[in-house]
Design a protein around this motif. Structure first.
Motif, PDB file in Angstrom:
ATOM      1  N   ALA A 134       0.832  -1.202   0.000  1.00  0.00           N
ATOM      2  CA  ALA A 134       0.000   0.000   0.000  1.00  0.00           C
ATOM      3  C   ALA A 134       0.867   1.252   0.000  1.00  0.00           C
ATOM      4  O   ALA A 134       1.998   1.255   0.486  1.00  0.00           O
ATOM      5  CB  ALA A 134      -0.911   0.003   1.226  1.00  0.00           C
ATOM      6  N   ASP A 135       0.315   2.327  -0.576  1.00  0.00           N
ATOM      7  CA  ASP A 135       0.966   3.635  -0.551  1.00  0.00           C
ATOM      8  C   ASP A 135       0.404   4.506   0.570  1.00  0.00           C
ATOM      9  O   ASP A 135       1.130   5.284   1.187  1.00  0.00           O
ATOM     10  CB  ASP A 135       0.753   4.367  -1.887  1.00  0.00           C
ATOM     11  CG  ASP A 135       1.262   3.574  -3.068  1.00  0.00           C
ATOM     12  OD1 ASP A 135       2.471   3.284  -3.097  1.00  0.00           O
ATOM     13  OD2 ASP A 135       0.449   3.229  -3.950  1.00  0.00           O
ATOM     14  N   GLY A 160      -2.678   9.115   5.377  1.00  0.00           N
ATOM     15  CA  GLY A 160      -1.430   9.590   4.790  1.00  0.00           C
ATOM     16  C   GLY A 160      -0.520   8.465   4.348  1.00  0.00           C
ATOM     17  O   GLY A 160      -0.829   7.280   4.507  1.00  0.00           O
ATOM     18  N   PRO A 161       0.640   8.828   3.799  1.00  0.00           N
ATOM     19  CA  PRO A 161       1.602   7.827   3.314  1.00  0.00           C
ATOM     20  C   PRO A 161       2.142   6.967   4.448  1.00  0.00           C
ATOM     21  O   PRO A 161       2.368   7.438   5.555  1.00  0.00           O
ATOM     22  CB  PRO A 161       2.718   8.691   2.712  1.00  0.00           C
ATOM     23  CG  PRO A 161       2.099  10.015   2.440  1.00  0.00           C
ATOM     24  CD  PRO A 161       1.078  10.205   3.517  1.00  0.00           C
ATOM     25  N   LEU A 162       2.368   5.708   4.139  1.00  0.00           N
ATOM     26  CA  LEU A 162       2.897   4.782   5.144  1.00  0.00           C
ATOM     27  C   LEU A 162       4.316   5.135   5.567  1.00  0.00           C
ATOM     28  O   LEU A 162       4.731   4.790   6.667  1.00  0.00           O
ATOM     29  CB  LEU A 162       2.849   3.360   4.582  1.00  0.00           C
ATOM     30  CG  LEU A 162       1.510   2.654   4.804  1.00  0.00           C
ATOM     31  CD1 LEU A 162       1.310   1.548   3.792  1.00  0.00           C
ATOM     32  CD2 LEU A 162       1.425   2.099   6.218  1.00  0.00           C
ATOM     33  N   ASP A 163       5.065   5.832   4.696  1.00  0.00           N
ATOM     34  CA  ASP A 163       6.448   6.117   5.060  1.00  0.00           C
ATOM     35  C   ASP A 163       6.548   7.112   6.227  1.00  0.00           C
ATOM     36  O   ASP A 163       7.609   7.278   6.812  1.00  0.00           O
ATOM     37  CB  ASP A 163       7.276   6.592   3.861  1.00  0.00           C
ATOM     38  CG  ASP A 163       6.675   7.803   3.159  1.00  0.00           C
ATOM     39  OD1 ASP A 163       5.832   8.480   3.759  1.00  0.00           O
ATOM     40  OD2 ASP A 163       7.068   8.064   2.006  1.00  0.00           O
ATOM     41  N   PHE A 164       5.429   7.757   6.584  1.00  0.00           N
ATOM     42  CA  PHE A 164       5.426   8.619   7.760  1.00  0.00           C
ATOM     43  C   PHE A 164       5.485   7.801   9.052  1.00  0.00           C
ATOM     44  O   PHE A 164       5.769   8.340  10.116  1.00  0.00           O
ATOM     45  CB  PHE A 164       4.154   9.481   7.787  1.00  0.00           C
ATOM     46  CG  PHE A 164       4.298  10.805   7.091  1.00  0.00           C
ATOM     47  CD1 PHE A 164       4.444  11.975   7.806  1.00  0.00           C
ATOM     48  CD2 PHE A 164       4.284  10.867   5.711  1.00  0.00           C
ATOM     49  CE1 PHE A 164       4.584  13.192   7.174  1.00  0.00           C
ATOM     50  CE2 PHE A 164       4.426  12.073   5.054  1.00  0.00           C
ATOM     51  CZ  PHE A 164       4.576  13.249   5.784  1.00  0.00           C
ATOM     52  N   PRO A 200      -1.186  14.747  12.468  1.00  0.00           N
ATOM     53  CA  PRO A 200      -1.160  16.193  12.200  1.00  0.00           C
ATOM     54  C   PRO A 200       0.054  16.659  11.404  1.00  0.00           C
ATOM     55  O   PRO A 200       0.030  17.745  10.815  1.00  0.00           O
ATOM     56  CB  PRO A 200      -1.164  16.821  13.602  1.00  0.00           C
ATOM     57  CG  PRO A 200      -1.789  15.795  14.475  1.00  0.00           C
ATOM     58  CD  PRO A 200      -1.310  14.486  13.920  1.00  0.00           C
ATOM     59  N   PHE A 201       1.123  15.849  11.370  1.00  0.00           N
ATOM     60  CA  PHE A 201       2.322  16.234  10.639  1.00  0.00           C
ATOM     61  C   PHE A 201       2.242  15.883   9.152  1.00  0.00           C
ATOM     62  O   PHE A 201       3.114  16.270   8.377  1.00  0.00           O
ATOM     63  CB  PHE A 201       3.554  15.565  11.249  1.00  0.00           C
ATOM     64  CG  PHE A 201       3.863  16.045  12.641  1.00  0.00           C
ATOM     65  CD1 PHE A 201       4.586  17.202  12.849  1.00  0.00           C
ATOM     66  CD2 PHE A 201       3.410  15.346  13.749  1.00  0.00           C
ATOM     67  CE1 PHE A 201       4.867  17.657  14.128  1.00  0.00           C
ATOM     68  CE2 PHE A 201       3.679  15.786  15.035  1.00  0.00           C
ATOM     69  CZ  PHE A 201       4.414  16.950  15.226  1.00  0.00           C
ATOM     70  N   VAL A 202       1.213  15.148   8.744  1.00  0.00           N
ATOM     71  CA  VAL A 202       1.060  14.785   7.330  1.00  0.00           C
ATOM     72  C   VAL A 202       0.529  15.996   6.564  1.00  0.00           C
ATOM     73  O   VAL A 202      -0.557  16.489   6.867  1.00  0.00           O
ATOM     74  CB  VAL A 202       0.089  13.594   7.164  1.00  0.00           C
ATOM     75  CG1 VAL A 202      -0.072  13.251   5.687  1.00  0.00           C
ATOM     76  CG2 VAL A 202       0.580  12.387   7.957  1.00  0.00           C
ATOM     77  N   PRO A 203       1.264  16.498   5.576  1.00  0.00           N
ATOM     78  CA  PRO A 203       0.777  17.656   4.807  1.00  0.00           C
ATOM     79  C   PRO A 203      -0.562  17.351   4.142  1.00  0.00           C
ATOM     80  O   PRO A 203      -0.822  16.211   3.739  1.00  0.00           O
ATOM     81  CB  PRO A 203       1.879  17.861   3.760  1.00  0.00           C
ATOM     82  CG  PRO A 203       3.100  17.196   4.335  1.00  0.00           C
ATOM     83  CD  PRO A 203       2.585  16.038   5.136  1.00  0.00           C
ATOM     84  N   LYS A 204      -1.391  18.359   4.012  1.00  0.00           N
ATOM     85  CA  LYS A 204      -2.730  18.182   3.424  1.00  0.00           C
ATOM     86  C   LYS A 204      -2.653  17.548   2.045  1.00  0.00           C
ATOM     87  O   LYS A 204      -3.485  16.707   1.680  1.00  0.00           O
ATOM     88  CB  LYS A 204      -3.441  19.531   3.327  1.00  0.00           C
ATOM     89  CG  LYS A 204      -3.636  20.260   4.654  1.00  0.00           C
ATOM     90  CD  LYS A 204      -4.667  19.604   5.529  1.00  0.00           C
ATOM     91  CE  LYS A 204      -4.919  20.435   6.782  1.00  0.00           C
ATOM     92  NZ  LYS A 204      -5.812  19.761   7.749  1.00  0.00           N
TER      93      LYS A 204
END
Length: 376
Positions: free
Chosen positions: A101-102, A122-126, A150-154
């Motif tokens: 998954a992305d 959000g992306p899994l890499d976060f 909250p740190f994942v950009p919109k």
């Protein structure tokens, strides 16, 4: 108190549940609703985010977004912030299947208010450094999902095309300064030294101000532990960044508060050996300019701060760009490039040169230290 389902009649509850499932199957024929919570979550996500359902039995993801990204959808009902979300599914034996998954989309009840919320989108890499459980059963705790979301950009989140759920309310602890930002922790770490100074010394910028005046403490202080909001944790990260720039713990707090509130605050350089070498200024000249009543009234609040604090403690002073400009100009008027040592005769006495430069540049820009009590 007798309930609706009494004794053996408790099994009638299954008939009621099955009736609901039949209605759901009629409305969403591509879902079986055997694992009803998961299927309900997927159905909501597919409708709301305009996803295409993945083939049945697909490992690692559940749907595909309009831009082709693969989406893993998780639905949580039981409230437990320490519960781990199984990223690859409970029965999946494929190593690192979740990496197919992305995007990870987690829906569920937020333990802060009991409401259905977006726990993560959000992306899994976060999430990689917070994933536990190995290759077969990787998982991540709900509390970490809420903290990281909250740190994942919109622009990196799935876009909703119809009304979606509100975001979960993140709660942070001081130790998250270390876990999230790598800020030194422990008994001798940043947080302990920072709070010790605020507890033990009077704030010299605004009398009576305490560290608590800068914080909102998120959802509340349930058991005597400081529960920080996202704004709090971002603010404290900014305090640390200013501290690394040689701002003392008190001044860094006000500078960070101004930063997060988009308020004016001058760039400061600590009056110390490092700055004197960098600017080629003499410490004795700075002391003389501070003591001269004509020059010092043109210099900033930060340069003219009281040098001795409570109990004779020496306090940190700073140069602003306005102060630096005056002092550089004074050196030029004297006929020097900077602090070039003895044996060089000035064209004009250094005090007189300072007064001329001060009058050329005028008074320091008006500045008032921001009072956090006015913003809460």
């Amino acid at each position: 108190m007798k309930g609706k389902y009494e004794g053996i009649k408790i099994f009638n509850a299954l008939k009621d549940i099955e009736k609901i499932k039949l209605k759901l199957r009629e409305a969403y024929p591509s879902f079986k609703f055997v694992a009803e919570k998961g299927d309900i979550g997927e159905a909501f996500a597919i409708e709301t985010y305009k996803l295409s359902q993945a083939q049945q039995g697909q490992s690692g993801f559940d749907a595909i977004a309009l831009d082709g990204k693969k989406v893993s959808i998780k639905m949580l009902w039981e409230i437990n912030p320490y519960r781990g979300v199984a990223l690859s599914g409970g029965s999946n034996q494929t190593k690192n299947a979740y990496k197919e998954a992305d995007i990870l989309l987690v829906l569920g009840r937020d333990e802060t208010n009991g409401e259905m919320s977006i726990i993560f989108n959000g992306p899994l890499d976060f999430l990689e450094k917070h994933i536990k459980g190995g290759e077969i059963h990787p998982r991540i705790e709900i509390r970490n999902l809420k903290k990281l979301y909250p740190f994942v950009p919109k622009e990196k989140r799935l876009k909703a095309f119809s009304k979606t759920l509100p975001d979960a309310i993140p709660i942070y602890y001081p130790k998250d300064l270390t876990d999230l930002f790598g800020i030194p922790g422990g008994s001798g770490g940043y947080w302990s030294r920072f709070t010790m100074l605020w507890r033990n010394y009077e704030c010299r910028h605004i009398p009576g101000i305490k560290l608590d005046d800068f914080l909102d403490y998120g959802a509340g202080n349930y058991h005597g532990d400081p529960l920080l909001s996202f704004d709090d944790i971002f603010f404290l990260k900014s305090c640390y960044e200013f501290y690394l720039e040689d701002y003392d713990h008190f001044t860094s707090t006000f500078a960070a508060f101004a930063k997060v509130r988009n308020l004016d605050f001058p760039i400061l350089k600590k009056v110390g050996k490092k700055t004197l070498l960098e600017l080629n200024f003499s410490d004795s000249v700075l002391r003389a300019y501070r003591d001269d009543e004509i020059i010092n009234k043109h210099l900033s609040y930060f340069f003219n701060m009281q040098h001795k604090g409570e109990g004779g403690r020496v306090l940190t002073r700073y140069l602003t760009p306005h102060d630096i400009a005056i002092i550089k100009r004074a050196y030029k008027i004297r006929g020097r490039k900077g602090n070039e040592g003895r044996g060089i005769k000035d064209k004009i006495n250094y005090i007189e040169a300072g007064r001329i430069a001060a009058k050329e540049f005028g008074l320091a820009p008006k500045f008032k230290m921001p009072n956090p009590k006015k913003y809460h």
